[in-house]
Design an enzyme around this catalytic site. Structure first.
Site, PDB file in Angstrom:
ATOM      1  N   GLY A  33      11.705  19.150  -8.709  1.00  0.00           N
ATOM      2  CA  GLY A  33      12.621  19.505  -7.629  1.00  0.00           C
ATOM      3  C   GLY A  33      13.015  18.337  -6.749  1.00  0.00           C
ATOM      4  O   GLY A  33      14.196  18.104  -6.481  1.00  0.00           O
ATOM      5  N   ASP A  54       6.765  11.970 -16.181  1.00  0.00           N
ATOM      6  CA  ASP A  54       6.577  13.423 -16.042  1.00  0.00           C
ATOM      7  C   ASP A  54       6.233  13.975 -17.422  1.00  0.00           C
ATOM      8  O   ASP A  54       6.986  13.796 -18.377  1.00  0.00           O
ATOM      9  CB  ASP A  54       7.839  14.096 -15.508  1.00  0.00           C
ATOM     10  CG  ASP A  54       7.565  15.492 -14.959  1.00  0.00           C
ATOM     11  OD1 ASP A  54       6.880  16.279 -15.659  1.00  0.00           O
ATOM     12  OD2 ASP A  54       8.021  15.809 -13.848  1.00  0.00           O
ATOM     13  N   SER A  61      12.273  28.858 -14.956  1.00  0.00           N
ATOM     14  CA  SER A  61      11.929  29.058 -13.544  1.00  0.00           C
ATOM     15  C   SER A  61      12.120  27.804 -12.701  1.00  0.00           C
ATOM     16  O   SER A  61      12.083  27.864 -11.475  1.00  0.00           O
ATOM     17  CB  SER A  61      10.473  29.534 -13.426  1.00  0.00           C
ATOM     18  OG  SER A  61       9.579  28.520 -13.862  1.00  0.00           O
ATOM     19  N   ASN A  62      12.332  26.658 -13.354  1.00  0.00           N
ATOM     20  CA  ASN A  62      12.584  25.411 -12.620  1.00  0.00           C
ATOM     21  C   ASN A  62      14.016  25.312 -12.109  1.00  0.00           C
ATOM     22  O   ASN A  62      14.300  24.592 -11.145  1.00  0.00           O
ATOM     23  CB  ASN A  62      12.349  24.186 -13.517  1.00  0.00           C
ATOM     24  CG  ASN A  62      10.961  24.088 -14.095  1.00  0.00           C
ATOM     25  OD1 ASN A  62      10.791  23.607 -15.204  1.00  0.00           O
ATOM     26  ND2 ASN A  62       9.944  24.534 -13.371  1.00  0.00           N
ATOM     27  N   LEU A  63      14.950  26.004 -12.761  1.00  0.00           N
ATOM     28  CA  LEU A  63      16.365  25.661 -12.625  1.00  0.00           C
ATOM     29  C   LEU A  63      16.952  25.955 -11.251  1.00  0.00           C
ATOM     30  O   LEU A  63      17.978  25.372 -10.888  1.00  0.00           O
ATOM     31  CB  LEU A  63      17.176  26.384 -13.705  1.00  0.00           C
ATOM     32  CG  LEU A  63      16.795  26.031 -15.153  1.00  0.00           C
ATOM     33  CD1 LEU A  63      17.685  26.782 -16.138  1.00  0.00           C
ATOM     34  CD2 LEU A  63      16.882  24.535 -15.397  1.00  0.00           C
ATOM     35  N   ARG A  65      15.916  25.015  -8.455  1.00  0.00           N
ATOM     36  CA  ARG A  65      15.773  23.868  -7.560  1.00  0.00           C
ATOM     37  C   ARG A  65      15.841  22.531  -8.295  1.00  0.00           C
ATOM     38  O   ARG A  65      16.143  21.507  -7.683  1.00  0.00           O
ATOM     39  CB  ARG A  65      14.436  23.936  -6.800  1.00  0.00           C
ATOM     40  CG  ARG A  65      13.203  23.783  -7.693  1.00  0.00           C
ATOM     41  CD  ARG A  65      11.924  24.137  -6.973  1.00  0.00           C
ATOM     42  NE  ARG A  65      10.723  23.886  -7.784  1.00  0.00           N
ATOM     43  CZ  ARG A  65      10.299  24.654  -8.763  1.00  0.00           C
ATOM     44  NH1 ARG A  65      10.973  25.740  -9.098  1.00  0.00           N
ATOM     45  NH2 ARG A  65       9.186  24.354  -9.416  1.00  0.00           N
ATOM     46  N   LYS A  78      11.155  16.759 -19.347  1.00  0.00           N
ATOM     47  CA  LYS A  78      11.984  16.448 -18.182  1.00  0.00           C
ATOM     48  C   LYS A  78      12.361  14.971 -18.125  1.00  0.00           C
ATOM     49  O   LYS A  78      13.491  14.623 -17.770  1.00  0.00           O
ATOM     50  CB  LYS A  78      11.253  16.856 -16.896  1.00  0.00           C
ATOM     51  CG  LYS A  78      11.065  18.353 -16.741  1.00  0.00           C
ATOM     52  CD  LYS A  78      10.316  18.695 -15.465  1.00  0.00           C
ATOM     53  CE  LYS A  78      10.122  20.197 -15.338  1.00  0.00           C
ATOM     54  NZ  LYS A  78       9.387  20.570 -14.105  1.00  0.00           N
ATOM     55  N   CYS A 177       3.300  26.000  -5.524  1.00  0.00           N
ATOM     56  CA  CYS A 177       4.634  26.597  -5.552  1.00  0.00           C
ATOM     57  C   CYS A 177       4.644  27.940  -6.280  1.00  0.00           C
ATOM     58  O   CYS A 177       5.398  28.840  -5.909  1.00  0.00           O
ATOM     59  CB  CYS A 177       5.619  25.635  -6.209  1.00  0.00           C
ATOM     60  SG  CYS A 177       5.983  24.169  -5.221  1.00  0.00           S
TER      61      CYS A 177
END
Length: 320
Positions: A33, A54, A61-63, A65, A78, A177
Site C-alpha cells: 500500500g 517484497d 484483497s490488496n487492490l 489500496r 509484487k 491490517c
C-alpha cells in the site's frame, strides 16, 4: 531535463540536484500500500535506481489500496509487477526487483551502495531490523506505518537517532491490517509524506526530515509532528532480529506458533508451541531465540525473558 522542469526550480541547486537524484540508489522494502504511492513518486521524480524487495504475491484483497496493481496481476510477485509499471513510467529509473523475504543476511548484502533505505514493509520485525542495520551502516531510514485511518512517517538513523530511541518497545495492543482493516486514502497520504521525506533526504534540504515524525489521523481529522534529534538511545538494545538461516543448533529456539498453525517451519530442533511464562526461562549463556510468523509474539516473549533473566534475547520470523 525538460521532464523534470516543474521540480528543478524548487531545488536549491537546480539541475545539479536533479543529477543527484538520478545518481541515487534507494532500497525500498515493501511494495504494497505505501509502496503504491512512494514508488511512482520517486520514479517520477527521477530517482535513478531502486531495489524493491517484497516476497509477497498480489491478492485481490490488496487492490483497494495497492493501486499499482491490476486484476491481471493477481498471483504475480509484487516486485516484478512494480518493475513493469515503473519502467513504463520513467525509463530514467532502473528498477531491480527482489522477490525474497528480507532476512538479515540478504538485507546486509542489499545495503551496499545504497543512498537511503525506505521501510514500507508493514512488519515490526523488519522495521527494527532495518533500523539496527542502518545504524551499523550509517544510512538514513525513512519508515512509515498505517493502520485503519491513521499512521506515521518518520526519518531515522543517519544523522538522527534510530527507531529504537523513539519506539523502544511495542504497544500493548498492536493489531495488523487483516484484523483492524486499513483505508486506501490514509495509506496514500502517508505514502506521499514518506516519498517527500526520501527526496528531502537525498537533496539534503533543511530542516531535514531525519529526526522528524509526522502523524496523521484521518478518523479524527488530526495531524501532528515532533522532532527527536536529541532523543537518548534506548537503554536496553534488543530484542535483535535474526534470520532463520542464521540459527544454529547451539541456539535455544522457541517457536511460539501452535502446532496447527500454517506457515513455513523454523528449525527442526525448536521447542514448538506457546509459552505462557517466558520470564521463567532462566538461561544466562548462549542465544535464546523466540520465533513466530510476524514477530509480535516473539518480541513480547523475548522482552519478558530478557527483563527477568538479564540476558539478551533474539527473535526470528517465518512469515505469514
Amino acid at each position: 531535463m525538460s521532464r523534470y522542469v516543474r521540480q528543478t526550480g524548487l531545488f536549491p541547486q537546480g539541475e545539479a540536484d536533479q543529477k543527484r537524484l538520478l545518481e541515487a540508489h534507494i532500497l525500498m522494502v515493501g511494495a504494497g500500500g505505501l509502496g503504491a504511492t512512494v514508488l511512482p513518486a520517486l520514479a517520477g521524480a527521477g530517482c535513478g535506481r531502486m531495489t524493491v524487495v517484497d516476497h509477497d504475491r498480489v491478492d485481490e484483497s490488496n487492490l483497494h489500496r495497492q493501486t499499482l496493481f491490476r486484476m491481471d496481476d493477481i498471483g504475480r510477485f509484487k516486485a516484478a509487477c512494480v518493475a513493469d509499471r515503473l519502467s513504463d513510467l520513467n525509463p530514467d529509473c532502473q528498477i531491480v526487483p527482489v522477490a525474497e523475504r528480507l532476512e538479515p543476511v540478504l538485507a546486509r548484502r542489499l545495503l551496499t551502495d545504497v543512498s537511503v533505505v525506505v521501510d514500507a514493509a508493514d512488519s515490526v520485525a523488519v522495521t527494527y531490523m532495518l533500523s539496527d542495520l542502518c545504524v551499523e551502516a550509517g544510512l538514513p531510514l525513512v519508515s512509515a506505518s498505517v493502520l485503519g485511518r491513521s499512521g506515521y512517517a518518520g526519518g531515522f538513523c543517519g544523522t538522527a537517532p534510530d527507531y529504537r530511541a523513539v519506539f523502544p518497545d511495542l504497544p500493548a495492543i498492536l493489531p495488523n491490517c487483516a484484523e483492524a482493516g486499513v483505508m486506501g486514502p490514509a495509506v496514500a497520504a502517508l505514502g506521499a509524506i514518506q516519498a517527500q521525506m526520501v527526496l528531502s533526504v537525498l537533496l539534503e534540504t533543511q530542516p531535514s526530515p531525519l529526526g522528524q515524525v509526522i502523524t496523521l489521523d484521518l478518523e479524527r481529522w488530526r495531524n501532528s509532528s515532533f522532532r527527536f534529534d536529541k532523543a537518548p538511545a534506548a537503554e536496553a538494545r534488543g530484542p535483535f532480529v535474526l534470520g532463520v538461516e542464521e540459527l544454529t543448533r547451539d541456539d535455544r529456539v522457541f517457536d511460539l506458533r501452535r502446532t496447527n498453525e500454517e506457515g513455513p517451519p523454523s528449525v527442526d530442533w525448536a521447542f514448538r508451541g506457546p509459552i505462557e511464562n517466558p520470564e521463567t526461562l532462566n538461561f544466562k549463556t548462549g542465544r535464546t531465540v523466540f520465533v513466530c510468523a510476524s514477530g509480535l509474539r516473539a518480541w513480547r516473549a523475548a522482552k519478558r525473558f530478557s527483563e527477568h533473566s538479564g540476558a539478551t534475547a533474539f527473535i526470528a520470523t517465518t512469515g505469514r
